[in-house]
Design an enzyme around this catalytic site. Structure first.
Site, PDB file in Angstrom:
ATOM      1  N   TYR A 144      -1.426   6.765  -2.526  1.00 12.07           N
ATOM      2  CA  TYR A 144      -1.872   5.559  -3.233  1.00 12.07           C
ATOM      3  C   TYR A 144      -2.478   4.613  -2.213  1.00 12.07           C
ATOM      4  O   TYR A 144      -1.894   4.377  -1.158  1.00 12.07           O
ATOM      5  CB  TYR A 144      -0.686   4.898  -3.939  1.00 12.07           C
ATOM      6  CG  TYR A 144      -1.003   3.565  -4.597  1.00 12.07           C
ATOM      7  CD1 TYR A 144      -0.445   2.379  -4.099  1.00 12.07           C
ATOM      8  CD2 TYR A 144      -1.845   3.480  -5.702  1.00 12.07           C
ATOM      9  CE1 TYR A 144      -0.720   1.160  -4.701  1.00 12.07           C
ATOM     10  CE2 TYR A 144      -2.120   2.260  -6.300  1.00 12.07           C
ATOM     11  CZ  TYR A 144      -1.556   1.093  -5.795  1.00 12.07           C
ATOM     12  OH  TYR A 144      -1.834  -0.113  -6.393  1.00 12.07           O
ATOM     13  N   ASP A 239      -4.667   5.442   6.079  1.00 16.44           N
ATOM     14  CA  ASP A 239      -4.141   4.280   5.360  1.00 16.44           C
ATOM     15  C   ASP A 239      -2.712   4.055   5.866  1.00 16.44           C
ATOM     16  O   ASP A 239      -1.776   4.709   5.421  1.00 16.44           O
ATOM     17  CB  ASP A 239      -4.161   4.544   3.846  1.00 16.44           C
ATOM     18  CG  ASP A 239      -3.551   3.381   3.076  1.00 16.44           C
ATOM     19  OD1 ASP A 239      -3.682   3.365   1.844  1.00 16.44           O
ATOM     20  OD2 ASP A 239      -2.925   2.494   3.708  1.00 16.44           O
ATOM     21  N   LYS A 267       0.989  -5.275   4.608  1.00 19.40           N
ATOM     22  CA  LYS A 267       2.444  -5.407   4.595  1.00 19.40           C
ATOM     23  C   LYS A 267       3.004  -6.037   5.879  1.00 19.40           C
ATOM     24  O   LYS A 267       2.927  -7.259   6.066  1.00 19.40           O
ATOM     25  CB  LYS A 267       3.088  -4.048   4.289  1.00 19.40           C
ATOM     26  CG  LYS A 267       2.701  -3.520   2.887  1.00 19.40           C
ATOM     27  CD  LYS A 267       3.373  -2.215   2.544  1.00 19.40           C
ATOM     28  CE  LYS A 267       2.752  -1.599   1.295  1.00 19.40           C
ATOM     29  NZ  LYS A 267       3.379  -2.044   0.046  1.00 19.40           N
TER      30      LYS A 267
HETATM   31  P1  KE4 Z   1      -1.615  -3.953  -1.832  1.00 19.85           P
HETATM   32  O1  KE4 Z   1      -2.974  -4.138  -2.454  1.00 19.85           O
HETATM   33  O2  KE4 Z   1      -0.526  -3.758  -2.898  1.00 19.85           O
HETATM   34  O3  KE4 Z   1      -1.257  -5.013  -0.806  1.00 19.85           O
HETATM   35  O4  KE4 Z   1      -1.635  -2.596  -0.992  1.00 19.85           O
HETATM   36  C1  KE4 Z   1      -2.057  -1.422  -1.630  1.00 19.85           C
HETATM   37  C2  KE4 Z   1      -1.533  -0.223  -0.854  1.00 19.85           C
HETATM   38  C3  KE4 Z   1      -2.393   0.460  -0.024  1.00 19.85           C
HETATM   39  N1  KE4 Z   1      -1.973   1.528   0.697  1.00 19.85           N
HETATM   40  C4  KE4 Z   1      -0.686   1.951   0.627  1.00 19.85           C
HETATM   41  C5  KE4 Z   1      -0.261   3.131   1.429  1.00 19.85           C
HETATM   42  C6  KE4 Z   1       0.235   1.278  -0.206  1.00 19.85           C
HETATM   43  O5  KE4 Z   1       1.516   1.722  -0.290  1.00 19.85           O
HETATM   44  C7  KE4 Z   1      -0.187   0.163  -0.951  1.00 19.85           C
HETATM   45  C8  KE4 Z   1       0.750  -0.586  -1.883  1.00 19.85           C
HETATM   46  N2  KE4 Z   1       2.092  -0.120  -1.943  1.00 19.85           N
HETATM   47  C9  KE4 Z   1       2.787  -0.388  -3.177  1.00 19.85           C
HETATM   48  C10 KE4 Z   1       4.131   0.345  -3.195  1.00 19.85           C
HETATM   49  N3  KE4 Z   1       4.186   1.574  -2.559  1.00 19.85           N
HETATM   50  C11 KE4 Z   1       2.988  -1.849  -3.354  1.00 19.85           C
HETATM   51  C12 KE4 Z   1       3.944  -2.224  -4.446  1.00 19.85           C
HETATM   52  C13 KE4 Z   1       3.258  -2.670  -5.693  1.00 19.85           C
HETATM   53  O6  KE4 Z   1       2.237  -2.052  -6.076  1.00 19.85           O
HETATM   54  O7  KE4 Z   1       3.759  -3.652  -6.296  1.00 19.85           O
END
Ligand code: KE4
Length: 427
Positions: A144, A239, A267
């Protein structure tokens, strides 16, 4: 466990917010029950609005590797706020965080700040397309990268066929340049590249998959991807929004034998404030505006408030012994959980890299999206609820990672293992 106030809060939030939450995974749909509304966090603990305290392993989905309300981060934010929160003009704080990242992450020579992981991956893909002049993107099933239209794709019928939208609202042609292959399968990447000769701009991957639970790369897998993509002039994008500064100060790429062309971060680099970043080799990043013609922008990108939180976090992580402590605590937790599933004769696959870990209710080795799906998610839901009743808060989904922070004590780990053992004895 009384969660009357959380229930009331959820009923009210649903009147104004879709599903009552500002991100879907928070609404507990995958595990049943209602979401808990959190009042406060401190170190390894969070407290909900009904006053229930939990040992927290969600860590806001990864950012809080230091624990909640770390004094250095709070002081940095408070100190910066006093001078203003954002100017829409350069500040030296942006350069300071950029320098920390460039000095830590092997693949990054130039880095651009954005406000989320989604922005980071979306922008990295655009830069890769602009730099190579090619359109197609290879992504990994189960990885993701945020809610980027082109990456909300599932595999098409064959290696040459385009990806299909994986959710409503994404037009088919928005994923028509996306090719989806399984994790830990370098041959599938080779076949896909051969079937799409010289049209592939980049391959984007989570070097350690953290969105289908936790799945490490097979030995040599990342090195093979590095070799294959280099042979074909394809940019390799890691990523590392989760793994960056999580599994090592230099991220996953400093633990494995492959240095990508570009890296996406988020993060942890924001210390709990909204920050994303993408970076890579100079000649690639110089394709980005205002130097190059790949446009990308952001009103609050690099804002001093978020930068100061990220700087405080990374400087703390750079101190000696930090990753050894994280490793020790996480190893103790993982061993305790494995002993518990063994003791109770429960089929489980335990995966961990550094302080990110997850176990699955399956007797298969979980090495990709397909094997991750063999987990008994109903059993996971029961496990999740049992832990919650015993004051342990893990991700409300089998397909997420658990995170140990610097603030998790040995007694937190022992309490968690005891709680898990009790739940698993009844499951
Ligand atoms: P954000 O747009 O949510 O800051 O990041 C997206 C993203 C990109 N790449 C990786 C590997 C990620 O895990 C994420 C977002 N992670 C999720 C949970 N695994 C965030 C939690 C949520 O969607 O509320």
């Amino acid at each position: 466990m009384n969660n009357t106030k959380s229930l009331e809060a959820w009923q009210k939030s649903q009147q104004f917010i879709p599903g009552g939450v500002n991100s879907p995974v928070r609404n507990f749909r995958a595990v049943g029950g209602n979401p808990l509304f959190i009042q406060s966090g401190n170190g390894s603990k969070i407290v909900d609005i009904d006053g229930n305290e939990y040992i927290d392993y969600v860590a806001s989905w990864g950012p809080l590797i230091l624990g909640h309300a770390h004094p250095r981060v709070v002081d940095a934010i408070n100190g910066t706020t006093a001078n203003g929160t954002s100017f829409g003009a350069p500040t030296t704080l942006e350069t300071e965080l950029a320098e920390l990242i460039v000095n830590a992450v092997p693949s990054i020579e130039l880095v651009r700040m954005v406000n989320s992981g989604t922005e980071a991956t979306m922008s990295a893909i655009r830069a890769a397309r602009g730099y190579t002049g090619r359109d197609k993107v290879i992504k990994i099933a189960g990885c993701y990268h945020g809610h980027v239209d082109a990456l909300l794709a599932k595999a098409g019928s064959g290696v040459a066929t385009f990806g299909l939208p994986d959710c409503e609202g994404v037009p088919t042609d928005f994923t028509s340049h996306t090719l989806v292959v399984p994790f830990n399968d370098a041959d599938a990447v080779r076949r896909t590249i051969e079937a799409n000769d010289s049209q592939v701009a980049c391959l984007i991957i989570e070097p350690i998959a953290g969105n289908m639970g936790v799945i490490p790369p097979h030995d040599g897998y990342l090195a093979e991807l590095r070799e294959i993509t280099s042979e074909h002039g394809i940019l390799l994008i890691f990523d590392e929004v989760i793994t960056g500064f999580r599994v090592a100060y230099g991220g996953a790429q400093s633990r494995y034998d492959a240095i990508p062309d570009m890296t996406c971060l988020g993060k942890i680099i924001g210390g709990g404030m909204p920050v994303g970043a993408y970076g890579g080799k100079k000649d690639i990043m110089q394709s980005v505006a205002p130097i190059g013609d790949v446009y990308q922008a952001g009103t609050l990108s690099g804002n001093p408030l978020a930068m100061s939180a990220g700087i405080a976090a990374l400087k703390t992580l750079a101190e000696p012994g930090v990753y050894e402590q994280l490793e020790g605590r996480a190893q103790a937790l993982a061993e305790g959980l494995r002993d518990a599933t063994d003791r109770h004769g429960i089929d489980a696959c335990h995966n961990r890299v550094g302080s990110m870990l997850m176990f699955y209710f399956t007797n298969n080795a979980v090495t990709d999206y397909e094997t991750a799906q063999t987990s008994d998610i109903n059993r996971f839901g029961t496990y999740f609820s049992g832990l919650l009743e015993r004051g342990v808060y893990i991700a409300p989904s089998q397909f997420e990672a658990g995170f140990v922070s610097l603030s998790h004590s040995q007694s937190d780990i022992e309490r968690t293992v005891r709680a898990a053992d009790e739940v698993l004895s009844r499951i």
